[in-house]
Design a protein around this motif. Structure first.
Motif, PDB file in Angstrom:
ATOM      1  N   VAL A 204      -2.137   1.726   7.800  1.00 54.74           N
ATOM      2  CA  VAL A 204      -2.362   2.765   6.794  1.00 54.74           C
ATOM      3  C   VAL A 204      -2.598   4.110   7.477  1.00 54.74           C
ATOM      4  O   VAL A 204      -2.035   5.138   7.072  1.00 54.74           O
ATOM      5  CB  VAL A 204      -3.564   2.397   5.896  1.00 54.74           C
ATOM      6  N   LEU A 205      -3.430   4.117   8.509  1.00 53.20           N
ATOM      7  CA  LEU A 205      -3.700   5.357   9.239  1.00 53.20           C
ATOM      8  C   LEU A 205      -2.424   5.923   9.853  1.00 53.20           C
ATOM      9  O   LEU A 205      -2.184   7.133   9.816  1.00 53.20           O
ATOM     10  CB  LEU A 205      -4.742   5.105  10.335  1.00 53.20           C
TER      11      LEU A 205
ATOM     12  N   GLY B 297      -7.896   2.782   2.496  1.00 53.92           N
ATOM     13  CA  GLY B 297      -6.795   3.742   2.447  1.00 53.92           C
ATOM     14  C   GLY B 297      -6.662   4.489   1.137  1.00 53.92           C
ATOM     15  O   GLY B 297      -5.719   5.268   0.974  1.00 53.92           O
TER      16      GLY B 297
ATOM     17  N   ALA C   7     -10.078   9.539   7.239  1.00 52.56           N
ATOM     18  CA  ALA C   7     -10.269   8.345   6.409  1.00 52.56           C
ATOM     19  C   ALA C   7     -11.560   7.680   6.872  1.00 52.56           C
ATOM     20  O   ALA C   7     -12.055   7.968   7.971  1.00 52.56           O
ATOM     21  CB  ALA C   7      -9.096   7.377   6.566  1.00 52.56           C
TER      22      ALA C   7
ATOM     23  N   TRP D  33       0.845  -1.196   0.000  1.00 52.86           N
ATOM     24  CA  TRP D  33       0.000   0.000   0.000  1.00 52.86           C
ATOM     25  C   TRP D  33       0.871   1.233   0.000  1.00 52.86           C
ATOM     26  O   TRP D  33       1.823   1.304   0.784  1.00 52.86           O
ATOM     27  CB  TRP D  33      -0.906   0.031   1.232  1.00 52.86           C
TER      28      TRP D  33
ATOM     29  N   THR E  72     -10.448   1.788   8.350  1.00 49.29           N
ATOM     30  CA  THR E  72      -9.215   1.769   7.556  1.00 49.29           C
ATOM     31  C   THR E  72      -8.117   1.095   8.383  1.00 49.29           C
ATOM     32  O   THR E  72      -7.984   1.368   9.584  1.00 49.29           O
ATOM     33  CB  THR E  72      -8.786   3.204   7.184  1.00 49.29           C
TER      34      THR E  72
END
Length: 341
Positions: A282-283, A105, A274, A45, A278
């Protein structure tokens, strides 16, 4: 029977051993199955462009912030971040689109002050502002100036309050429209000083400032980015600023709080969100990159040119900020009886 039992005992032990092996293999398979998913989140990602939704028109403060952030974020993530303007409904249309987007994301929201105001203005929102979003970072804040025409007799906040108490409802204050930060700042001031000043809503900040300069209205709370140039050119006089402390570039202007309205603090702001759910890695990556961008010399310089105050908060700090702002504006709206036409 005893002899047959002895012959089958090794088979029973073998069955138990095989069962244990099956359990180990099953558990290991589950762990191995989870590992690629985690690796996908942390390793690959993002592997395609991201979309940054702005629930306001192009050309405004939120849009400008989003485009600055998108450029820098795209460079750091190695993927293009595309700004998608979805205006309407005081920001609720774009926010609703993000609330319903996949929590993978790839869809983000750059929202503003209305995010904490709308829950008290609209009885039925198409989303839950608390449950449907994951706050990432408070990107920036913009204080407001309490401004009057240069021909005005008012030289201080105390002058305005004194005149308002002497003739309740006679003074007027302008705003860019019902329910916005300028309107709420005026109501918060009225409640703090226990005075009556008539609100004059306009369709946007520009016509409101034009009439203020012309003397058609008496006072206005307006973001430094909008009213600041008129103050510096001598067309408006700044009586106070709504930040908790005197702001950089406006050191000669006292705060509203130190001018006799304790605790008074108002800002327009932009923050990154977001969809709820999520993945945590990613956060965390988005939070770290956003904070690094805001702290970078390049962005500090750009923010200074725009007259805004970069923040770059943690997700937890942003969550606390949102809670406090939502509570504050809910009380102001309840007390003043503000409604959206």
């Amino acid at each position: 029977m005893p002899q047959r039992f002895k012959k089958n005992r090794p088979l029973a032990r073998l069955d138990k051993a095989l069962a244990a092996i099956v359990l180990v293999v099953t558990a290991t398979t589950g762990m191995l199955g989870a590992a690629p998913a985690q690796a996908q989140v942390q390793g690959s990602w993002p592997d395609k462009p991201l979309k940054l939704v702005v629930p306001y028109p192009a050309g405004g403060n939120a849009d400008n912030t989003a485009r600055l952030l998108a450029t820098q974020l795209g460079q750091r993530l190695g993927q293009q971040v595309v700004v998608d303007n979805r205006p309407g409904g005081s920001g609720t249309i774009g926010a609703a689109a993000v609330a319903k987007a996949p929590a993978d994301g790839y869809t983000l929201l750059l929202d503003a002050t209305a995010f904490t105001v709308n829950p008290s203005l609209f009885p039925k929102l198409p989303f839950d502002a608390v449950k449907d979003f994951a706050p990432i970072s408070l990107v920036l804040q913009v204080p407001l100036l309490m401004v009057v025409p240069t021909a005005s007799p008012f030289q201080s906040v105390a002058d305005v309050a004194k005149a308002a108490k002497a003739r309740p409802g006679h003074l007027t204050y302008a705003s860019a429209g019902n329910g916005g930060a300028q309107h709420l700042a005026g109501e918060l001031f009225k409640q703090g000083q226990k005075v009556a000043i008539t609100h004059i809503p306009y369709r946007g900040g520009a016509p409101a400032l034009t009439d203020l300069i012309g003397g058609q209205v008496d006072v206005m709370f307006s973001a430094t980015t909008a009213s600041g140039p008129f103050v510096k050119s001598g067309k408006l006089r700044a009586l106070a600023i709504t930040s908790p402390r005197r702001a950089e570039g406006w050191e000669a202007v006292p705060t509203v709080a130190e001018s006799g309205v304790p605790g008074f603090q108002v800002s327009e702001w932009n923050g990154l969100f977001a969809p709820a759910g999520t993945p945590r890695p990613v956060l965390e990556r988005l939070e770290a990159e956003t904070r690094a961008i805001v702290a970078s010399p390049e962005m500090k310089k750009r923010f200074a040119e725009l007259g805004v105050q970069g923040v770059g908060s943690s997700a937890q700090e942003f969550s606390s900020f949102l809670k406090a702002e939502t509570t504050k504006w809910a009380e102001v709206i309840r007390t003043s009886g503000i409604r959206i036409d």
